[in-house]
Scaffold this motif. Sequence first.
Motif, PDB file in Angstrom:
ATOM      1  N   ALA A   1     -12.407   3.208  17.125  1.00 43.11           N
ATOM      2  CA  ALA A   1     -13.172   4.341  16.613  1.00 43.11           C
ATOM      3  C   ALA A   1     -12.333   5.605  16.674  1.00 43.11           C
ATOM      4  N   PRO A   2     -12.637   6.591  15.817  1.00 42.33           N
ATOM      5  CA  PRO A   2     -11.935   7.875  15.901  1.00 42.33           C
ATOM      6  C   PRO A   2     -12.191   8.545  17.248  1.00 42.33           C
TER       7      PRO A   2
ATOM      8  N   GLU B   1     -18.307  11.449   7.091  1.00 45.50           N
ATOM      9  CA  GLU B   1     -18.920  12.404   6.169  1.00 45.50           C
ATOM     10  C   GLU B   1     -17.911  13.236   5.376  1.00 45.50           C
ATOM     11  N   VAL B   2     -16.674  13.329   5.871  1.00 46.25           N
ATOM     12  CA  VAL B   2     -15.687  14.197   5.218  1.00 46.25           C
ATOM     13  C   VAL B   2     -14.446  13.418   4.777  1.00 46.25           C
ATOM     14  N   TYR B   3     -13.787  12.775   5.713  1.00 44.08           N
ATOM     15  CA  TYR B   3     -12.474  12.217   5.415  1.00 44.08           C
ATOM     16  C   TYR B   3     -12.540  11.002   4.484  1.00 44.08           C
ATOM     17  N   LEU B   4     -13.340   9.993   4.820  1.00 48.83           N
ATOM     18  CA  LEU B   4     -13.426   8.817   3.961  1.00 48.83           C
ATOM     19  C   LEU B   4     -14.027   9.133   2.586  1.00 48.83           C
ATOM     20  N   PRO B   5     -15.091   9.944   2.506  1.00 50.31           N
ATOM     21  CA  PRO B   5     -15.629  10.286   1.181  1.00 50.31           C
ATOM     22  C   PRO B   5     -14.657  11.054   0.286  1.00 50.31           C
ATOM     23  N   SER B   6     -13.599  11.636   0.862  1.00 48.30           N
ATOM     24  CA  SER B   6     -12.630  12.363   0.043  1.00 48.30           C
ATOM     25  C   SER B   6     -11.897  11.427  -0.917  1.00 48.30           C
ATOM     26  N   GLY B   7     -11.860  10.136  -0.598  1.00 51.60           N
ATOM     27  CA  GLY B   7     -11.136   9.182  -1.421  1.00 51.60           C
ATOM     28  C   GLY B   7      -9.637   9.209  -1.213  1.00 51.60           C
ATOM     29  N   ARG B   8      -9.154  10.060  -0.305  1.00 50.62           N
ATOM     30  CA  ARG B   8      -7.718  10.207  -0.080  1.00 50.62           C
ATOM     31  C   ARG B   8      -7.296   9.722   1.304  1.00 50.62           C
ATOM     32  N   VAL B   9      -8.247   9.194   2.059  1.00 50.11           N
ATOM     33  CA  VAL B   9      -7.970   8.770   3.430  1.00 50.11           C
ATOM     34  C   VAL B   9      -8.322   7.291   3.582  1.00 50.11           C
ATOM     35  N   THR B  10      -7.372   6.522   4.105  1.00 53.87           N
ATOM     36  CA  THR B  10      -7.606   5.130   4.470  1.00 53.87           C
ATOM     37  C   THR B  10      -7.521   5.020   5.985  1.00 53.87           C
ATOM     38  N   TRP B  11      -8.593   4.544   6.594  1.00 51.71           N
ATOM     39  CA  TRP B  11      -8.684   4.473   8.057  1.00 51.71           C
ATOM     40  C   TRP B  11      -8.578   3.013   8.472  1.00 51.71           C
ATOM     41  N   LEU B  12      -7.561   2.704   9.291  1.00 52.78           N
ATOM     42  CA  LEU B  12      -7.292   1.324   9.709  1.00 52.78           C
ATOM     43  C   LEU B  12      -7.392   1.215  11.230  1.00 52.78           C
ATOM     44  N   PRO B  13      -8.600   1.019  11.777  1.00 53.29           N
ATOM     45  CA  PRO B  13      -8.735   0.834  13.221  1.00 53.29           C
ATOM     46  C   PRO B  13      -8.195  -0.524  13.653  1.00 53.29           C
ATOM     47  N   MET B  14      -7.945  -0.671  14.942  1.00 55.03           N
ATOM     48  CA  MET B  14      -7.438  -1.922  15.518  1.00 55.03           C
ATOM     49  C   MET B  14      -6.145  -2.363  14.836  1.00 55.03           C
ATOM     50  N   THR B  15      -5.277  -1.375  14.566  1.00 59.73           N
ATOM     51  CA  THR B  15      -3.993  -1.665  13.942  1.00 59.73           C
ATOM     52  C   THR B  15      -2.888  -0.887  14.642  1.00 59.73           C
TER      53      THR B  15
ATOM     54  N   VAL C   1      -2.926   7.508   5.334  1.00 59.77           N
ATOM     55  CA  VAL C   1      -3.345   6.297   6.027  1.00 59.77           C
ATOM     56  C   VAL C   1      -3.286   6.590   7.524  1.00 59.77           C
ATOM     57  N   ILE C   2      -4.373   6.280   8.236  1.00 62.22           N
ATOM     58  CA  ILE C   2      -4.432   6.497   9.686  1.00 62.22           C
ATOM     59  C   ILE C   2      -4.521   5.144  10.376  1.00 62.22           C
ATOM     60  N   VAL C   3      -3.630   4.904  11.338  1.00 65.79           N
ATOM     61  CA  VAL C   3      -3.683   3.671  12.112  1.00 65.79           C
ATOM     62  C   VAL C   3      -3.918   4.014  13.581  1.00 65.79           C
ATOM     63  N   ASP C   4      -4.676   3.157  14.260  1.00 67.04           N
ATOM     64  CA  ASP C   4      -4.958   3.363  15.674  1.00 67.04           C
ATOM     65  C   ASP C   4      -5.360   2.034  16.294  1.00 67.04           C
TER      66      ASP C   4
ATOM     67  N   MET D   1       0.853  -1.195   0.000  1.00 60.32           N
ATOM     68  CA  MET D   1       0.000   0.000   0.000  1.00 60.32           C
ATOM     69  C   MET D   1       0.889   1.244   0.000  1.00 60.32           C
ATOM     70  N   LYS D   2       0.569   2.206  -0.850  1.00 57.95           N
ATOM     71  CA  LYS D   2       1.348   3.436  -0.949  1.00 57.95           C
ATOM     72  C   LYS D   2       0.527   4.610  -0.403  1.00 57.95           C
ATOM     73  N   THR D   3       1.195   5.502   0.329  1.00 67.82           N
ATOM     74  CA  THR D   3       0.534   6.694   0.841  1.00 67.82           C
ATOM     75  C   THR D   3       1.552   7.814   1.002  1.00 67.82           C
ATOM     76  N   ASP D   4       1.082   9.056   0.936  1.00 65.03           N
ATOM     77  CA  ASP D   4       1.976  10.190   1.175  1.00 65.03           C
ATOM     78  C   ASP D   4       2.313  10.310   2.656  1.00 65.03           C
ATOM     79  N   TYR D   5       1.285  10.224   3.508  1.00 66.24           N
ATOM     80  CA  TYR D   5       1.482  10.386   4.945  1.00 66.24           C
ATOM     81  C   TYR D   5       0.859   9.224   5.693  1.00 66.24           C
ATOM     82  N   LEU D   6       1.614   8.687   6.637  1.00 68.43           N
ATOM     83  CA  LEU D   6       1.082   7.731   7.598  1.00 68.43           C
ATOM     84  C   LEU D   6       0.878   8.476   8.908  1.00 68.43           C
ATOM     85  N   ILE D   7      -0.354   8.468   9.412  1.00 71.18           N
ATOM     86  CA  ILE D   7      -0.679   9.158  10.663  1.00 71.18           C
ATOM     87  C   ILE D   7      -0.928   8.105  11.733  1.00 71.18           C
ATOM     88  N   ILE D   8      -0.168   8.199  12.831  1.00 70.41           N
ATOM     89  CA  ILE D   8      -0.324   7.262  13.940  1.00 70.41           C
ATOM     90  C   ILE D   8      -1.222   7.898  14.994  1.00 70.41           C
ATOM     91  N   GLY D   9      -2.342   7.244  15.266  1.00 67.44           N
ATOM     92  CA  GLY D   9      -3.304   7.782  16.222  1.00 67.44           C
ATOM     93  C   GLY D   9      -4.431   8.500  15.516  1.00 67.44           C
TER      94      GLY D   9
END
Length: 344
Positions: free
Chosen positions: A37-38, A98-112, A30-33, A1-9
């Motif tokens: 839930a956010p 409503e904002v981040y996931l619909p942008s198509g530029r954010v991948t949210w990976l909970p429980m990771t 890509v956001i991992v936590d 998986m390729k991403t510009d930024y990996l966000i932890i938390g």
Amino acid sequence: MKTDYLIIGCGASSLSFLDTMLVETDATFVIVDKRDAPGGHWNDAYPFVRLHQPSRYYGVASRPLGRDRINDGGPNAGLFELASGTEVLAYFHALMEEVYLPSGRVTWLPMTEWREDDGVVRNVMTGEKTRLDVQRAVVDGRRIGTEIPLTYNRRFQVDEYVACIPPNDLPRHAAGRSAFVVIGAGKTAMDSVLWLLRHKIDPENITWVRPRDAWLVNRLRAQPGIEFFDDMFGGVARQMEILAEVEDFEQLAKALETEGIWLRIDKTYTPEMMHMAVASEGEIEALARVKNVVRMGHVQQIEVGRMVLQEGEVAIPQDALIIDCAASAAAANVTDRAPVFSAG
């Protein structure tokens, strides 16, 4: 998986970064936590928690939190609303859906979790690993290091026959109890004492362990809105004048209290610290009703009917419910001098 930024938390710090970067760049994220839930630590907050400053001051840039209501009752009467923990979680959930996931530029990976050594994201449920190709930077949103009463490592010993709970369990365990011991001097302890008082517990039945009292900001002096212009900006201007006039902290605190900018719970006791917690005059009036205050340093051990502290010991009711509010909001990063924004 390729991403510009990996966000932890996926708490307030991380989502504030994401919110601005979505608007000002065309990057992917890509956001991992480890949580499901956010909302970061708000997922583990006690049920009666609220912001201690107006809702308008919290959240991300693209969407206001709350409805700018003025409270018409209670200890915050006449001041702007304070979002509850439930409202904060709903706010972050709505932003994600409503904002981040619909942008198509954010991948949210909970429980990771991010495994920096081998450059993979690991699912904490299944152990499955996904390799990430991070193009720009890894952004660690956990830097504040907030301790949470529900999950922190307790720093004192508790006898197995003593009922000692985090504030999260207070509404479930308080019924029928005749005595309470609240441990801690910060906002969580203040919230717990106010909860007990709001539910008609006699102040005489509350023992409050406060190792160090703190000066508090008068919430009246921290209000948004033009209707509070004189209180807010007049207070700031007066603070600048006082800072130019005084010679030491003692004079500063006394002058700020005289101007109604700082508050203290016990006017017979002079606090020696200021952590920028915010309270209303109504809350201070209520908290001051608790007179059984123990100032003997930090708790070392609690047994049935007895509490050992750094500077001595005190007797407590044998059936007392102990509410542990001793987690430190920022203990993990007090000596961290690493820059928030590193090179690049």
